[in-house]
Design a protein around this motif. Structure first.
Motif, PDB file in Angstrom:
ATOM      1  N   ASP A  78     -21.084  31.523   2.764  1.00 33.56           N
ATOM      2  CA  ASP A  78     -20.103  30.535   3.218  1.00 33.56           C
ATOM      3  C   ASP A  78     -20.555  29.882   4.516  1.00 33.56           C
ATOM      4  OD1 ASP A  78     -18.363  30.955   1.084  1.00 33.56           O
ATOM      5  OD2 ASP A  78     -17.268  32.540   2.121  1.00 33.56           O
ATOM      6  N   TYR A  79     -21.012  30.704   5.461  1.00 36.66           N
ATOM      7  CA  TYR A  79     -21.462  30.156   6.739  1.00 36.66           C
ATOM      8  C   TYR A  79     -22.684  29.255   6.542  1.00 36.66           C
ATOM      9  CZ  TYR A  79     -18.339  33.483   9.036  1.00 36.66           C
ATOM     10  OH  TYR A  79     -17.237  34.177   9.456  1.00 36.66           O
ATOM     11  N   ARG A  80     -23.605  29.688   5.700  1.00 34.14           N
ATOM     12  CA  ARG A  80     -24.804  28.891   5.464  1.00 34.14           C
ATOM     13  C   ARG A  80     -24.447  27.536   4.846  1.00 34.14           C
ATOM     14  NH1 ARG A  80     -29.931  29.820   5.900  1.00 34.14           N
ATOM     15  NH2 ARG A  80     -29.548  32.051   6.278  1.00 34.14           N
ATOM     16  N   GLU A  81     -23.509  27.540   3.899  1.00 36.53           N
ATOM     17  CA  GLU A  81     -23.095  26.274   3.290  1.00 36.53           C
ATOM     18  C   GLU A  81     -22.464  25.351   4.327  1.00 36.53           C
ATOM     19  OE1 GLU A  81     -20.423  24.561  -0.440  1.00 36.53           O
ATOM     20  OE2 GLU A  81     -19.965  26.540   0.383  1.00 36.53           O
ATOM     21  N   LEU A  82     -21.597  25.895   5.174  1.00 36.20           N
ATOM     22  CA  LEU A  82     -20.927  25.083   6.186  1.00 36.20           C
ATOM     23  C   LEU A  82     -21.929  24.462   7.154  1.00 36.20           C
ATOM     24  CD1 LEU A  82     -18.367  24.086   7.663  1.00 36.20           C
ATOM     25  CD2 LEU A  82     -18.365  26.267   8.906  1.00 36.20           C
ATOM     26  N   PHE A  83     -22.820  25.300   7.719  1.00 40.41           N
ATOM     27  CA  PHE A  83     -23.749  24.793   8.726  1.00 40.41           C
ATOM     28  C   PHE A  83     -24.819  23.895   8.102  1.00 40.41           C
ATOM     29  CE2 PHE A  83     -22.523  28.964  10.892  1.00 40.41           C
ATOM     30  CZ  PHE A  83     -21.509  28.358  11.612  1.00 40.41           C
ATOM     31  N   SER A  84     -25.195  24.176   6.859  1.00 39.47           N
ATOM     32  CA  SER A  84     -26.167  23.321   6.175  1.00 39.47           C
ATOM     33  C   SER A  84     -25.562  21.960   5.861  1.00 39.47           C
ATOM     34  CB  SER A  84     -26.656  23.983   4.885  1.00 39.47           C
ATOM     35  OG  SER A  84     -27.378  25.170   5.154  1.00 39.47           O
ATOM     36  N   THR A  85     -24.307  21.945   5.429  1.00 42.91           N
ATOM     37  CA  THR A  85     -23.637  20.680   5.139  1.00 42.91           C
ATOM     38  C   THR A  85     -23.466  19.858   6.411  1.00 42.91           C
ATOM     39  OG1 THR A  85     -22.444  21.707   3.298  1.00 42.91           O
ATOM     40  CG2 THR A  85     -21.586  19.610   4.127  1.00 42.91           C
ATOM     41  N   CYS A  86     -23.074  20.516   7.492  1.00 40.25           N
ATOM     42  CA  CYS A  86     -22.924  19.828   8.771  1.00 40.25           C
ATOM     43  C   CYS A  86     -24.255  19.238   9.224  1.00 40.25           C
ATOM     44  CB  CYS A  86     -22.383  20.798   9.823  1.00 40.25           C
ATOM     45  SG  CYS A  86     -22.041  20.016  11.415  1.00 40.25           S
ATOM     46  N   SER A  87     -25.319  20.009   9.106  1.00 38.88           N
ATOM     47  CA  SER A  87     -26.641  19.523   9.510  1.00 38.88           C
ATOM     48  C   SER A  87     -27.070  18.341   8.656  1.00 38.88           C
ATOM     49  CB  SER A  87     -27.669  20.654   9.406  1.00 38.88           C
ATOM     50  OG  SER A  87     -27.346  21.713  10.291  1.00 38.88           O
ATOM     51  N   ALA A  88     -26.747  18.383   7.367  1.00 37.18           N
ATOM     52  CA  ALA A  88     -27.096  17.272   6.475  1.00 37.18           C
ATOM     53  C   ALA A  88     -26.376  15.992   6.884  1.00 37.18           C
ATOM     54  CB  ALA A  88     -26.767  17.638   5.035  1.00 37.18           C
ATOM     55  N   VAL A  89     -25.107  16.118   7.289  1.00 36.58           N
ATOM     56  CA  VAL A  89     -24.363  14.951   7.753  1.00 36.58           C
ATOM     57  C   VAL A  89     -25.004  14.364   9.008  1.00 36.58           C
ATOM     58  CG1 VAL A  89     -22.169  14.187   8.774  1.00 36.58           C
ATOM     59  CG2 VAL A  89     -22.161  15.609   6.723  1.00 36.58           C
ATOM     60  N   MET A  90     -25.397  15.219   9.941  1.00 35.88           N
ATOM     61  CA  MET A  90     -26.009  14.741  11.181  1.00 35.88           C
ATOM     62  C   MET A  90     -27.331  14.026  10.902  1.00 35.88           C
ATOM     63  SD  MET A  90     -23.675  15.667  13.274  1.00 35.88           S
ATOM     64  CE  MET A  90     -22.270  16.770  13.127  1.00 35.88           C
ATOM     65  N   LEU A  91     -28.136  14.577  10.004  1.00 37.33           N
ATOM     66  CA  LEU A  91     -29.384  13.917   9.629  1.00 37.33           C
ATOM     67  C   LEU A  91     -29.103  12.601   8.912  1.00 37.33           C
ATOM     68  CD1 LEU A  91     -31.589  16.903   8.438  1.00 37.33           C
ATOM     69  CD2 LEU A  91     -32.066  15.365  10.358  1.00 37.33           C
ATOM     70  N   GLN A  92     -28.057  12.581   8.123  1.00 36.12           N
ATOM     71  CA  GLN A  92     -27.685  11.369   7.397  1.00 36.12           C
ATOM     72  C   GLN A  92     -27.373  10.229   8.361  1.00 36.12           C
ATOM     73  OE1 GLN A  92     -24.396  12.069   4.758  1.00 36.12           O
ATOM     74  NE2 GLN A  92     -24.869  10.333   3.446  1.00 36.12           N
ATOM     75  N   LEU A  93     -26.710  10.543   9.473  1.00 32.53           N
ATOM     76  CA  LEU A  93     -26.420   9.526  10.477  1.00 32.53           C
ATOM     77  C   LEU A  93     -27.705   8.893  10.991  1.00 32.53           C
ATOM     78  CD1 LEU A  93     -23.640  11.386  12.500  1.00 32.53           C
ATOM     79  CD2 LEU A  93     -23.305   9.436  10.958  1.00 32.53           C
ATOM     80  N   ARG A  94     -28.739   9.702  11.183  1.00 31.02           N
ATOM     81  CA  ARG A  94     -30.036   9.200  11.643  1.00 31.02           C
ATOM     82  C   ARG A  94     -30.721   8.359  10.571  1.00 31.02           C
ATOM     83  NH1 ARG A  94     -29.834  10.236  17.081  1.00 31.02           N
ATOM     84  NH2 ARG A  94     -30.540  12.325  17.671  1.00 31.02           N
ATOM     85  N   GLN A  95     -30.557   8.753   9.309  1.00 31.54           N
ATOM     86  CA  GLN A  95     -31.322   8.153   8.216  1.00 31.54           C
ATOM     87  C   GLN A  95     -30.665   6.926   7.603  1.00 31.54           C
ATOM     88  OE1 GLN A  95     -31.583  11.667   5.827  1.00 31.54           O
ATOM     89  NE2 GLN A  95     -33.225  12.579   7.057  1.00 31.54           N
ATOM     90  N   LEU A  96     -29.407   6.680   7.927  1.00 29.82           N
ATOM     91  CA  LEU A  96     -28.731   5.491   7.416  1.00 29.82           C
ATOM     92  C   LEU A  96     -29.465   4.223   7.859  1.00 29.82           C
ATOM     93  CD1 LEU A  96     -24.997   6.372   8.117  1.00 29.82           C
ATOM     94  CD2 LEU A  96     -25.961   5.921   5.857  1.00 29.82           C
ATOM     95  N   PRO A  97     -29.481   3.194   7.028  1.00 28.66           N
ATOM     96  CA  PRO A  97     -30.128   1.951   7.462  1.00 28.66           C
ATOM     97  C   PRO A  97     -29.379   1.232   8.575  1.00 28.66           C
ATOM     98  CG  PRO A  97     -29.088   1.669   5.303  1.00 28.66           C
ATOM     99  CD  PRO A  97     -29.025   3.137   5.632  1.00 28.66           C
ATOM    100  N   GLN A  98     -28.071   1.483   8.673  1.00 30.25           N
ATOM    101  CA  GLN A  98     -27.267   0.807   9.695  1.00 30.25           C
ATOM    102  C   GLN A  98     -27.170   1.649  10.973  1.00 30.25           C
ATOM    103  OE1 GLN A  98     -26.022   1.854   6.699  1.00 30.25           O
ATOM    104  NE2 GLN A  98     -25.047   0.159   5.598  1.00 30.25           N
ATOM    105  N   PRO A  99     -27.108   0.988  12.129  1.00 29.98           N
ATOM    106  CA  PRO A  99     -26.790   1.710  13.366  1.00 29.98           C
ATOM    107  C   PRO A  99     -25.381   2.299  13.292  1.00 29.98           C
ATOM    108  CG  PRO A  99     -27.667  -0.475  13.852  1.00 29.98           C
ATOM    109  CD  PRO A  99     -27.383  -0.440  12.381  1.00 29.98           C
ATOM    110  N   VAL A 100     -25.204   3.474  13.889  1.00 30.38           N
ATOM    111  CA  VAL A 100     -23.907   4.148  13.922  1.00 30.38           C
ATOM    112  C   VAL A 100     -23.481   4.296  15.378  1.00 30.38           C
ATOM    113  CG1 VAL A 100     -22.562   6.147  13.201  1.00 30.38           C
ATOM    114  CG2 VAL A 100     -24.535   5.420  11.829  1.00 30.38           C
ATOM    115  N   ILE A 101     -22.264   3.860  15.670  1.00 28.54           N
ATOM    116  CA  ILE A 101     -21.730   3.904  17.035  1.00 28.54           C
ATOM    117  C   ILE A 101     -20.578   4.898  17.088  1.00 28.54           C
ATOM    118  CG2 ILE A 101     -20.708   2.575  18.919  1.00 28.54           C
ATOM    119  CD1 ILE A 101     -21.816   0.037  17.595  1.00 28.54           C
ATOM    120  N   ALA A 102     -20.648   5.867  17.998  1.00 30.71           N
ATOM    121  CA  ALA A 102     -19.547   6.799  18.209  1.00 30.71           C
ATOM    122  C   ALA A 102     -18.512   6.155  19.132  1.00 30.71           C
ATOM    123  CB  ALA A 102     -20.048   8.098  18.810  1.00 30.71           C
ATOM    124  N   ARG A 103     -17.266   6.204  18.693  1.00 31.29           N
ATOM    125  CA  ARG A 103     -16.138   5.709  19.505  1.00 31.29           C
ATOM    126  C   ARG A 103     -15.386   6.935  20.014  1.00 31.29           C
ATOM    127  NH1 ARG A 103     -10.746   5.035  19.510  1.00 31.29           N
ATOM    128  NH2 ARG A 103      -9.840   3.050  20.190  1.00 31.29           N
TER     129      ARG A 103
END
Length: 259
Positions: A78-103
Motif C-alpha cells: 500500500d505504501y509503495r503504491e501511494l508513494f510511487s503514484t505520487c512520484s509519477a504525478v510529480m514527474l508528469q508535471l515536469r514531462q507535460l508539454p505545457q508549463p505548470v504554475i503553482a498558485r
C-alpha cells in the motif's frame, strides 16, 4: 457524504485551472486524488488548445501533503503504491508539454511543498508557508526531497527536511522555491501575467524549451551544451522560429502556426 469532485478543472483562453478540492482535509493527497490528477494531467497534456496549466487549491491551505488518516496500519504494498503514484504525478508535471504554475495561497506541506517544487513556476500569496515536516512524525520527507533539492540550495533543503520548520513566502522567494510573492488579492493577476506571456509565444517553442530545460539539468556542462546545440539548431529551422525572426526584423507581430 461529500459528493463534490475532489479535483476541478476549468479551461479558458488556453489556460487550464486545476483546483484541488478537498478543503476539509486541507487538500491532502489521497491515493484517489493522486490518481485523478494523473488522469487529468494526461488529458490536458494531450490537448493542443491548453497552453498553460495553473494548479491551486480550495479552502485555507494549498495542500497539506499525504492524507495521514489513510496511512496508518497499511502494508508495504500500500505504501509503495501511494508513494510511487505520487512520484509519477510529480514527474508528469515536469514531462507535460505545457508549463505548470503553482498558485499557492496558504500552507504547502510535505507532498504539498513537493507539488510546488515540481511545478515550473510558482506564485505565492504573502500568507503562504512551505514546510517538509515529516521528520516530526517519524516519516522523513524523502520523496518531497527530490524536487525540493532541485529547486533550492542544498543547505536550505536540508534545513527544511531536518527541522520541519516552515519557510514564509518571502524566504521561499529568496531561495528560489517561488517566483513571486504578492498580496492574496493580487494572486490571480500575477499568475495571469505569466499566462499571458506564455500564451503569446509560439506553442512549439515553449514545448521545445520546457523539454530541453528539464533534460539538461542533470547533465554535465559540456553535455548540456551538446544537447542545447542540437535543440537550438532543430528549433531554428522550424516555421515558427523563421516567422518570429522575420517578424522582429519587419517590426510586426508574428503569426504562429505551432510548427
Amino acid at each position: 457524504m461529500d459528493d463534490q469532485p475532489q479535483l476541478l478543472c476549468e479551461i479558458t483562453d488556453g489556460v487550464a485551472r486545476l483546483t484541488l478540492n478537498r478543503p476539509k482535509r486541507r487538500n491532502a493527497l489521497s491515493l484517489s486524488l493522486l490518481q485523478d490528477l494523473q488522469q487529468e494531467l494526461t488529458r490536458l497534456g494531450d490537448n493542443p488548445d491548453v497552453r498553460v496549466i495553473v494548479l491551486g487549491g480550495n479552502g485555507p491551505a494549498f495542500c497539506a501533503g499525504h492524507d495521514l488518516s489513510e496511512m496508518t496500519g497499511r502494508d508495504e504494498a500500500d505504501y509503495r503504491e501511494l508513494f510511487s503514484t505520487c512520484s509519477a504525478v510529480m514527474l508528469q508535471l515536469r514531462q507535460l508539454p505545457q508549463p505548470v504554475i503553482a498558485r499557492v495561497h496558504g500552507m504547502a506541506t510535505a507532498a504539498g511543498c513537493q507539488l510546488v517544487a515540481a511545478c515550473d513556476l510558482a506564485v505565492a500569496s504573502e500568507a503562504a508557508q512551505f514546510a517538509t515536516p515529516g521528520v516530526r512524525i517519524g516519516l522523513f520527507c524523502t520523496t518531497p526531497m527530490v524536487p525540493l533539492v532541485r529547486a533550492v540550495p542544498d543547505k536550505v533543503a536540508m534545513e527544511m527536511l531536518m527541522t520541519g520548520q516552515p519557510l514564509n513566502a518571502e524566504r521561499a522567494r529568496e531561495v528560489g522555491l517561488v517566483n513571486r510573492v504578492v498580496r492574496e488579492e493580487s494572486l490571480d493577476a500575477a499568475i495571469d501575467e505569466f499566462c499571458q506571456a506564455i500564451c503569446s509565444a509560439s506553442p512549439m517553442t515553449v514545448r521545445v524549451g520546457k523539454q530541453a530545460f528539464h533534460r539538461q539539468l542533470p547533465l554535465s556542462e559540456q553535455d548540456a551544451y551538446n544537447d542545447a546545440v542540437d535543440v537550438m539548431t532543430e528549433n531554428a529551422i522550424q516555421a515558427d522560429a523563421q516567422e518570429g525572426m522575420s517578424a522582429f526584423l519587419e517590426k510586426r507581430k508574428p503569426t504562429w502556426t505551432d510548427r
